[in-house]
Design a protein around this motif. Structure first.
Motif, mmCIF file in Angstrom:
data_model
loop_
_atom_site.group_PDB
_atom_site.id
_atom_site.type_symbol
_atom_site.label_atom_id
_atom_site.label_comp_id
_atom_site.label_asym_id
_atom_site.label_seq_id
_atom_site.Cartn_x
_atom_site.Cartn_y
_atom_site.Cartn_z
ATOM 1 N N ALA A 122 67.680 37.045 23.761
ATOM 2 C CA ALA A 122 68.849 36.224 24.317
ATOM 3 C C ALA A 122 70.029 37.122 23.862
ATOM 4 O O ALA A 122 70.187 37.506 22.940
ATOM 5 C CB ALA A 122 68.821 34.887 23.152
ATOM 6 N N VAL A 123 70.950 37.176 24.878
ATOM 7 C CA VAL A 123 72.042 37.907 24.901
ATOM 8 C C VAL A 123 73.046 36.914 25.345
ATOM 9 O O VAL A 123 73.074 36.258 26.259
ATOM 10 C CB VAL A 123 71.741 39.086 26.308
ATOM 11 N N LEU A 124 74.268 37.263 24.749
ATOM 12 C CA LEU A 124 75.655 36.815 24.846
ATOM 13 C C LEU A 124 76.152 37.582 26.000
ATOM 14 O O LEU A 124 76.509 38.736 25.666
ATOM 15 C CB LEU A 124 76.431 36.366 23.733
ATOM 16 N N LEU A 125 76.357 37.004 27.531
ATOM 17 C CA LEU A 125 76.906 37.554 28.500
ATOM 18 C C LEU A 125 77.772 36.757 29.195
ATOM 19 O O LEU A 125 77.667 35.583 29.278
ATOM 20 C CB LEU A 125 75.782 38.018 29.551
ATOM 21 N N ALA A 126 78.939 37.448 29.809
ATOM 22 C CA ALA A 126 79.655 36.485 30.895
ATOM 23 C C ALA A 126 78.916 36.466 32.095
ATOM 24 O O ALA A 126 78.055 37.323 32.206
ATOM 25 C CB ALA A 126 81.080 37.353 31.027
ATOM 26 N N ALA A 127 79.216 35.452 33.028
ATOM 27 C CA ALA A 127 78.425 35.391 33.996
ATOM 28 C C ALA A 127 78.307 36.620 34.874
ATOM 29 O O ALA A 127 77.328 37.012 35.603
ATOM 30 C CB ALA A 127 79.076 34.242 35.086
ATOM 31 N N GLU A 128 79.470 37.359 35.201
ATOM 32 C CA GLU A 128 79.534 38.557 35.793
ATOM 33 C C GLU A 128 78.784 39.779 35.342
ATOM 34 O O GLU A 128 78.503 40.816 35.923
ATOM 35 C CB GLU A 128 80.913 39.005 36.174
ATOM 36 N N GLU A 129 78.110 39.552 33.806
ATOM 37 C CA GLU A 129 77.560 40.650 33.233
ATOM 38 C C GLU A 129 76.047 40.646 33.573
ATOM 39 O O GLU A 129 75.416 41.366 33.365
ATOM 40 C CB GLU A 129 77.984 40.781 31.977
ATOM 41 N N THR A 130 75.700 39.478 34.032
ATOM 42 C CA THR A 130 74.082 39.144 33.762
ATOM 43 C C THR A 130 73.359 40.158 34.977
ATOM 44 O O THR A 130 72.550 40.588 34.725
ATOM 45 C CB THR A 130 73.976 37.609 34.254
ATOM 46 N N GLY A 131 73.851 39.954 36.307
ATOM 47 C CA GLY A 131 73.244 40.737 37.144
ATOM 48 C C GLY A 131 73.349 42.283 36.831
ATOM 49 O O GLY A 131 72.193 42.975 37.221
ATOM 50 N N PRO A 132 74.306 42.822 36.411
ATOM 51 C CA PRO A 132 74.286 44.349 36.129
ATOM 52 C C PRO A 132 73.513 44.692 35.179
ATOM 53 O O PRO A 132 72.614 45.704 35.077
ATOM 54 C CB PRO A 132 75.788 44.885 35.687
ATOM 55 N N LEU A 133 73.166 43.670 33.970
ATOM 56 C CA LEU A 133 72.353 43.863 33.085
ATOM 57 C C LEU A 133 70.917 43.924 33.521
ATOM 58 O O LEU A 133 69.989 44.955 33.174
ATOM 59 C CB LEU A 133 72.471 43.046 31.838
ATOM 60 N N LEU A 134 70.540 43.001 34.221
ATOM 61 C CA LEU A 134 68.990 42.864 34.958
ATOM 62 C C LEU A 134 68.876 44.287 35.775
ATOM 63 O O LEU A 134 67.863 44.648 35.909
ATOM 64 C CB LEU A 134 68.796 41.664 35.825
ATOM 65 N N ASP A 135 69.858 44.590 36.633
ATOM 66 C CA ASP A 135 69.735 45.801 37.214
ATOM 67 C C ASP A 135 69.471 47.029 36.765
ATOM 68 O O ASP A 135 68.586 47.851 36.698
ATOM 69 C CB ASP A 135 71.089 45.969 38.072
ATOM 70 N N ARG A 136 70.068 47.255 35.226
ATOM 71 C CA ARG A 136 70.083 48.290 34.392
ATOM 72 C C ARG A 136 68.656 48.184 33.815
ATOM 73 O O ARG A 136 67.965 49.398 33.779
ATOM 74 C CB ARG A 136 71.117 48.102 33.458
ATOM 75 N N LEU A 137 68.021 47.071 33.551
ATOM 76 C CA LEU A 137 66.793 46.829 33.051
ATOM 77 C C LEU A 137 65.773 47.397 34.112
ATOM 78 O O LEU A 137 64.546 48.229 33.892
ATOM 79 C CB LEU A 137 66.370 45.595 32.626
ATOM 80 N N ARG A 138 66.104 46.854 35.421
ATOM 81 C CA ARG A 138 65.129 47.073 36.459
ATOM 82 C C ARG A 138 65.034 48.751 36.950
ATOM 83 O O ARG A 138 64.111 49.166 37.373
ATOM 84 C CB ARG A 138 65.339 45.950 37.653
ATOM 85 N N GLU A 139 66.065 49.093 36.570
ATOM 86 C CA GLU A 139 66.046 50.647 36.863
ATOM 87 C C GLU A 139 65.097 51.606 35.908
ATOM 88 O O GLU A 139 64.840 52.696 36.255
ATOM 89 C CB GLU A 139 67.528 50.958 36.848
#
Length: 89
Positions: free
Chosen positions: A62-79
């Motif tokens: 569970a992470v506290l994120l702004a809406a615009e940070e969600t996609g980049p974090l998921l992308d970083r994990l997927r990389e």
């Protein structure tokens, strides 16, 4: 003649609690890379499930994120090479 007025400072984006689930291969030795990918974010919960004899392990957080940070974090994990999938849970 000049006019001056106060301009409100921009408000920081509202942080929302997002649950992220990721599946990865490679076992316990991959945990440091997963944690580094979360670096810079407020992580409230983190659990990793590694079972002997099972190909894929899982991480939930569970992470506290702004809406615009969600996609980049998921992308970083997927990389990460060990990641099979990373999604909002």
């Amino acid at each position: 003649m000049s006019t001056s007025f106060a301009v409100p400072a921009p408000r920081s984006a509202m942080l929302l609690r997002r649950r992220i689930a990721a599946y990865f291969v490679g076992g316990a030795e991959e945990i440091p890379a997963l944690v580094r990918a979360l670096d810079g974010h407020l992580v409230h919960e983190l659990s990793v499930d590694i079972k002997d004899g099972v190909r894929e392990s899982s991480m939930a957080c569970a992470v506290l994120l702004a809406a615009e940070e969600t996609g980049p974090l998921l992308d970083r994990l997927r990389e990460l090479p060990a990641i099979v999938s990373a999604e909002l849970a």
